[in-house]
Design a protein around this motif. Structure first.
Motif, mmCIF file in Angstrom:
data_model
loop_
_atom_site.group_PDB
_atom_site.id
_atom_site.type_symbol
_atom_site.label_atom_id
_atom_site.label_comp_id
_atom_site.label_asym_id
_atom_site.label_seq_id
_atom_site.Cartn_x
_atom_site.Cartn_y
_atom_site.Cartn_z
ATOM 1 N N UNK A 9 7.486 -18.130 -11.656
ATOM 2 C CA UNK A 9 6.088 -17.796 -11.437
ATOM 3 C C UNK A 9 5.857 -17.296 -10.016
ATOM 4 N N UNK A 10 6.393 -18.017 -9.043
ATOM 5 C CA UNK A 10 6.200 -17.621 -7.646
ATOM 6 C C UNK A 10 6.788 -16.233 -7.395
ATOM 7 N N UNK A 11 7.974 -15.997 -7.976
ATOM 8 C CA UNK A 11 8.625 -14.698 -7.827
ATOM 9 C C UNK A 11 7.710 -13.578 -8.335
ATOM 10 N N UNK A 12 7.192 -13.761 -9.555
ATOM 11 C CA UNK A 12 6.335 -12.729 -10.152
ATOM 12 C C UNK A 12 5.023 -12.591 -9.393
ATOM 13 N N UNK A 13 4.487 -13.724 -8.925
ATOM 14 C CA UNK A 13 3.223 -13.688 -8.212
ATOM 15 C C UNK A 13 3.361 -12.888 -6.922
ATOM 16 N N UNK A 14 4.444 -13.141 -6.201
ATOM 17 C CA UNK A 14 4.658 -12.416 -4.939
ATOM 18 C C UNK A 14 4.792 -10.922 -5.205
ATOM 19 N N UNK A 15 5.608 -10.583 -6.225
ATOM 20 C CA UNK A 15 5.772 -9.170 -6.575
ATOM 21 C C UNK A 15 4.414 -8.554 -6.901
ATOM 22 N N UNK A 16 3.597 -9.296 -7.654
ATOM 23 C CA UNK A 16 2.279 -8.796 -8.040
ATOM 24 C C UNK A 16 1.398 -8.561 -6.819
ATOM 25 N N UNK A 17 1.429 -9.507 -5.868
ATOM 26 C CA UNK A 17 0.619 -9.369 -4.655
ATOM 27 C C UNK A 17 1.075 -8.169 -3.844
ATOM 28 N N UNK A 18 2.378 -8.061 -3.652
ATOM 29 C CA UNK A 18 2.913 -6.940 -2.885
ATOM 30 C C UNK A 18 2.472 -5.630 -3.525
ATOM 31 N N UNK A 19 2.557 -5.590 -4.856
ATOM 32 C CA UNK A 19 2.175 -4.374 -5.573
ATOM 33 C C UNK A 19 0.727 -4.017 -5.355
ATOM 34 N N UNK A 20 -0.173 -5.016 -5.436
ATOM 35 C CA UNK A 20 -1.593 -4.667 -5.353
ATOM 36 C C UNK A 20 -1.991 -4.346 -3.918
ATOM 37 N N UNK A 21 -1.313 -4.953 -2.952
ATOM 38 C CA UNK A 21 -1.622 -4.613 -1.564
ATOM 39 C C UNK A 21 -1.240 -3.159 -1.297
ATOM 40 N N UNK A 22 -0.062 -2.779 -1.822
ATOM 41 C CA UNK A 22 0.358 -1.383 -1.671
ATOM 42 C C UNK A 22 -0.658 -0.441 -2.300
ATOM 43 N N UNK A 23 -1.173 -0.851 -3.482
ATOM 44 C CA UNK A 23 -2.118 -0.005 -4.198
ATOM 45 C C UNK A 23 -3.387 0.212 -3.374
ATOM 46 N N UNK A 24 -3.837 -0.878 -2.724
ATOM 47 C CA UNK A 24 -5.057 -0.761 -1.930
ATOM 48 C C UNK A 24 -4.838 0.207 -0.772
ATOM 49 N N UNK A 25 -3.673 0.082 -0.114
ATOM 50 C CA UNK A 25 -3.391 0.936 1.023
ATOM 51 C C UNK A 25 -3.328 2.398 0.615
ATOM 52 N N UNK A 26 -2.737 2.631 -0.575
ATOM 53 C CA UNK A 26 -2.562 4.018 -0.976
ATOM 54 C C UNK A 26 -3.865 4.674 -1.391
#
Lengths: 270, 322
Positions: free
Chosen positions: A251-268
């Protein structure tokens, strides 16, 4: 404007009620597992005894199977991810760039493992593995060949979704026009753009491998899941504790990946 | 060499499962033409790049699947026989198929409805917010972590000494197992199965929910429609094919699930995967060596029907999502 949106989206209250109720119901079994690991005796007391027992070196021998199984599962997860990255990913890029007509065929092949239940695959894998054992021995990692097939549908989808959103063709053409070799195109142009898809595919593959039981148990291999079953017969508390740890890890692994992904999305998209 | 590469890449796909034909998709490009018949304008060396993957799927997907299905047609001495298939008509086997079928159907329908509700609720949540990431991660983990851990979880919850069982008994006077311990029987599979069906529904159905275009609800509002008319006249008809598609996927998922049942049900073989295990482990029953193969055929037939229906529905849905 908000009045217009309203008919399509539920009110915040409705949304929260649904989510909270479902989350609570889904939390009950997890909390029950947690409570179970703290049980001290039949009188209903609770303590940290079972958790302490895990790290107690005196029990190392008792839990050897378990640690062996975890070790094997980690190796299997790594090799399976390797298969996805070395075998599936280049094939998908190649098909996308050079053989667009084969795309449906490739998709079809990758979806088949959903149609073939693992228990059916095992029936036919047994003879294949007797050959594999002769050629490569029966080391734990060889099971990854079978797992590579099991994760195919999930990994394919994760990468395909990413491939769809990136204009691979134009990127490759542009890089080629500027004088890049195919190696440069692959590693310095395409892969950075496909990072998210590959990462998701890898994480889902890890989750699948850590959760797989059918193939391992019927081929008689020792993995996390099969050793959990074995240990649960003599020490159910420790088995449940490790099950919880594995769940939390994934769960933690997927959660971190998800957070990283959405932060990137916001920046882009500012 | 390149010619054999062509043949292999074709074989990896076409022979992977002879019973499955490409789903009748509606896309107009004639991409269904066989792999071997591609134009030869591109250098052949690129085809070589496809061989490793083709070989791999041939070895570990096509051959095992065909072997599994083929064993159903042979007896222990390797002679061709239809006896194994006849076993599919036996009461015990038919009973297992029936149990598998209803467990899968019930959990698929319940899971689909609950999962769709969660997706609906998620529409009001920021797509890049914390809640959404949490639900996504939890769904992916729970949908994959079926099996053994799930069995543990439910034994700890509604087992004889389970948290909920004891709570209900001591505090509310409700005895969950007044009619016998059903957790280790077929009905006991329902709740654990729902535990991975709902997350799977959230994963597969959420894209369709997100595909609903805002312009549609705006058009509905402009024309004087209410929330009710929006959902009944616009959203639900559009979502129907992908809802049914996800439902079929859930059914197939439950139908092929083995580990949870194996960990919960230790005696008897009430569902098909457990019967296959029985046939695989006790291969001593005379003349029944390849019963596992014929059971596998039975399972594959059910799965192929379901998945063909799924891809047909999927192709229909894709029209809306462009």
């Amino acid at each position: 404007m908000s009045a217009v949106r309203d008919s399509a989206t539920p009110s915040k209250l409705t949304s929260r009620i649904i989510l909270v109720v479902v989350a609570l119901v889904f939390a009950v079994p997890i909390l029950s597992m947690l409570e179970f690991t703290f049980r001290a005796g039949i009188d209903g007391g609770h303590d940290l005894g079972h958790w302490a027992a895990i790290v107690d070196p005196e029990n190392a021998r008792k839990y050897r199977v378990l640690f062996q199984g975890i070790g094997n599962s980690v190796i299997l997860a790594a090799v399976t991810v390797l298969i996805v990255v070395v075998l599936l990913l280049p094939t998908m890029i190649l098909v996308k760039l050079r053989f667009p007509k084969l795309q449906r065929v490739l998709e079809f092949v990758c979806i088949i493992p959903i149609t073939v239940p693992a228990i059916v695959l095992v029936v036919g894998l047994a003879p294949v593995y007797s050959v594999v054992a002769k050629l490569l021995g029966s080391a734990p990692w060889t099971l990854a060949f079978a797992y590579g097939i099991t994760v195919l549908p999930y990994a394919y989808r994760a990468i395909a979704a990413n491939l769809q959103s990136v204009d691979v063709g134009t990127l490759a053409e542009a890089a080629r026009t500027l004088g890049a070799g195919w190696g440069t195109v692959l590693f310095r142009v395409l892969l950075p753009n496909l990072r998210r898809g590959v990462l998701t595919a890898a994480v889902i593959s890890v989750a699948v491998v850590l959760g797989e039981y059918t193939i391992a148990s019927l081929l008689g291999r020792n993995t996390l899941q099969t050793s959990l079953v074995q240990v649960s017969k003599s020490d159910p508390f420790v088995a449940v504790a490790f099950a919880l740890l594995a769940l939390a890890f994934a769960f933690v692994l997927l959660f971190i990946i998800g957070r990283v992904g959405s932060i990137r999305r916001i920046r882009e998209t500012p | 060499m390149s010619a054999s590469a062509t043949r292999r890449s074709g074989a990896g796909s076409a022979e992977a499962d002879p019973a499955v034909s490409l789903p009748p998709t509606t896309t107009s490009d004639a991409s269904a033409e066989p792999a071997a018949a591609r134009p030869r304008r591109r250098p052949r060396w690129a085809l070589l790049g496809l061989t490793p993957f083709a070989l791999y799927t041939l070895l570990f997907l096509a051959i095992p699947t065909v072997t599994a299905l083929a064993t159903g047609f042979f007896d222990g001495d390797g002679a061709f026989t239809l006896d194994n298939l006849a076993a599919l008509g036996e009461p015990a086997v038919l009973g297992a198929f029936a149990s598998s079928f209803w467990v899968s159907a019930v959990t698929a329908v319940a899971g689909a409805v609950i999962g769709a509700l969660v997706c609906y609720a998620l529409l009001a949540v920021r797509p890049d917010g914390l809640i959404r990431t949490f639900v996504d991660a939890a769904s992916s983990v729970l949908a994959q972590f079926g099996g053994v851990m799930l069995a543990f979880a439910f034994i700890a919850t509604i087992g004889i000494q389970g948290l909920v069982t004891v709570f209900l008994k001591d505090r509310l006077g409700i005895d969950l197992f007044a009619d016998g311990v059903w957790l280790y029987q077929v009905p006991g599979l329902l709740l654990p199965y729902l535990y991975f069906q709902v997350p799977l529904m959230v994963i597969t159905f959420m894209p369709a929910m997100e595909g609903l275009k805002r312009t549609w609800s705006e058009a509905n509002a402009t024309l004087g429609g209410t929330r009710f008319t929006y959902w009944t006249r616009i959203a639900m008809p559009i979502l129907a094919p992908s809802f049914l598609g996800s439902l079929l996927l859930l059914f197939a998922n439950a139908f092929s699930s083995y580990a949870t049942a194996a960990a919960l049900i230790s005696q008897g073989a009430q569902i098909v995967p457990l019967q296959i295990r029985g046939a695989l482990i006790s291969e001593t029953v005379l003349g029944r060596e390849n019963l596992a193969g014929s059971l596998a055929i039975g399972m594959i037939v059910v799965m192929v029907v379901m998945m063909t229906a799924y891809s047909a529905l999927q192709a229909r849905t894709e029209r809306w999502q462009r």
